[in-house]
Design a protein around this motif. Structure first.
Motif, PDB file in Angstrom:
ATOM      1  N   LYS A 137       1.104  10.581 -33.379  1.00 46.08           N
ATOM      2  CA  LYS A 137       0.268  11.505 -33.892  1.00 46.08           C
ATOM      3  C   LYS A 137       1.033  12.966 -33.495  1.00 46.08           C
ATOM      4  O   LYS A 137       0.491  13.474 -34.765  1.00 46.08           O
ATOM      5  CB  LYS A 137      -1.189  11.512 -33.150  1.00 46.08           C
ATOM      6  N   SER A 210      -4.184   6.541 -38.362  1.00 52.87           N
ATOM      7  CA  SER A 210      -4.476   5.694 -37.141  1.00 52.87           C
ATOM      8  C   SER A 210      -5.735   5.562 -37.327  1.00 52.87           C
ATOM      9  O   SER A 210      -6.354   4.522 -38.319  1.00 52.87           O
ATOM     10  CB  SER A 210      -4.854   7.078 -35.904  1.00 52.87           C
ATOM     11  N   VAL A 217       0.227   9.193 -37.787  1.00 53.72           N
ATOM     12  CA  VAL A 217       1.324   8.684 -36.950  1.00 53.72           C
ATOM     13  C   VAL A 217       2.830   8.290 -37.652  1.00 53.72           C
ATOM     14  O   VAL A 217       2.698   7.412 -39.083  1.00 53.72           O
ATOM     15  CB  VAL A 217       0.665   7.412 -36.719  1.00 53.72           C
ATOM     16  N   SER A 274       1.096   3.180 -32.380  1.00 56.00           N
ATOM     17  CA  SER A 274       0.430   5.094 -32.359  1.00 56.00           C
ATOM     18  C   SER A 274       1.828   5.618 -30.761  1.00 56.00           C
ATOM     19  O   SER A 274       2.222   7.161 -31.535  1.00 56.00           O
ATOM     20  CB  SER A 274      -0.496   5.600 -32.425  1.00 56.00           C
TER      21      SER A 274
END
Length: 300
Positions: A137, A210, A217, A274
């Motif tokens: 992220k 995400s 991400v 992620s």
């Protein structure tokens, strides 16, 4: 650092993700006896957990991960050679070679990939060989606006040419019809050549929403791919992913990378949707790290 219980402490890796669960006082506590609901809640919040200070061997690692995971994978289609541990095809060594591996999501060159990863340190290197991780992220947020726009328009195209003996080992079959089914299930285009070598083509985005849909991400196999087999990756329209793009990506990667210097018995739990991972190079032949590829056995 804040106290989780009388014997355990949680320590943050960074402001955005990751926790270390450290056994600081009680030598007798077993990792398999930890409260699973607490682990699940921490994982949901932090997406990466490092368990340290517990007496653990490969049998304990296997039991612990069995209790929190499902849909274990045997690495069919994986690009590296991995040694099977204890005759369990889902417990694999990651020490095929000693070079650096840049940050990546596991098996993002095919559709069917593990949602969660486990690592176990059977023996740390005497020096170097740290595993590296980063928050996908944050990686996306660090991209320039031009790269965000570029990756929203263009996907990655992976191409592999494999001789017959190579694809037999990678896909664990000699049967072309089985191989065709594997490729079909992975949305991978397959071309079989006259000598029974094959060409594979797979298209995937470099960026993904995400789980909660609130963030984007950056997670993919681009960075190591451009080092190990640069001719195998392009954009989906055939255009080159040039040095300027790679320079920006590598600069971000180094700036936000977190190093995990292994201790014997460490267990690492990673969200493969992620969190990217990789490793630093090493020379110690005794470095021995194992991996399991799976899905969480809980809603996530």
């Amino acid at each position: 650092m804040h106290e989780v219980s009388a014997q355990l402490h949680a320590e943050s890796f960074s402001e955005t993700f990751g926790q270390k669960i450290i056994n600081t006082e009680n030598e007798n506590i077993s990792i398999v006896d930890l409260d699973k609901e607490s682990i699940i809640n921490l994982f949901r919040s932090h997406r990466l957990l490092l368990f340290r200070g517990f007496e653990a061997d490969v049998e304990t690692f296997t039991k612990f991960t069995d209790e929190l995971s499902t849909n274990f994978m045997d690495y069919t289609g994986g690009v590296f050679k991995r040694r099977v541990i204890n005759n369990n095809s889902t417990v694999l060594s990651v020490n095929d070679f000693k070079d650096e591996i840049k940050l990546h999501g596991e098996m993002y060159y095919q559709k069917n990939l593990p949602k969660m990863l486990w690592f176990f340190c059977a023996h740390p290197a005497s020096e170097d060989g740290a595993t590296i991780v980063c928050d996908g992220k944050r990686f996306f947020n660090e991209l320039s606006n031009s790269l965000k726009e570029l990756f929203s328009r263009k996907k990655l195209r992976f191409h592999g040419h494999l001789d017959k003996d190579v694809w037999i080992k990678r896909y664990k079959t000699e049967d072309l019809s089985v191989l065709e089914q594997i490729c079909k299930s992975n949305d991978t285009q397959l071309r079989v050549n006259g000598d029974e070598s094959i060409d594979l083509y797979y298209i995937s985005s470099a960026i993904h929403p995400s789980k909660n849909g609130e963030d984007m991400v950056f997670i993919n196999s681009l960075l190591p791919g451009k080092v190990i087999a640069p001719e195998s990756i392009s954009f989906d329209d055939g255009s080159e992913i040039d040095n300027q793009i790679m320079s920006e990506l590598n600069e971000i990667a180094e700036r936000i990378t977190i190093e995990i210097n292994w201790h014997k018995g460490d267990i690492l739990m990673i969200d493969n949707s992620s969190v990217m991972h990789g490793r630093r190079s090493f020379t110690d032949d005794k470095r021995d790290i194992y991996i399991r590829l799976c899905s969480p056995a809980f809603a996530y």
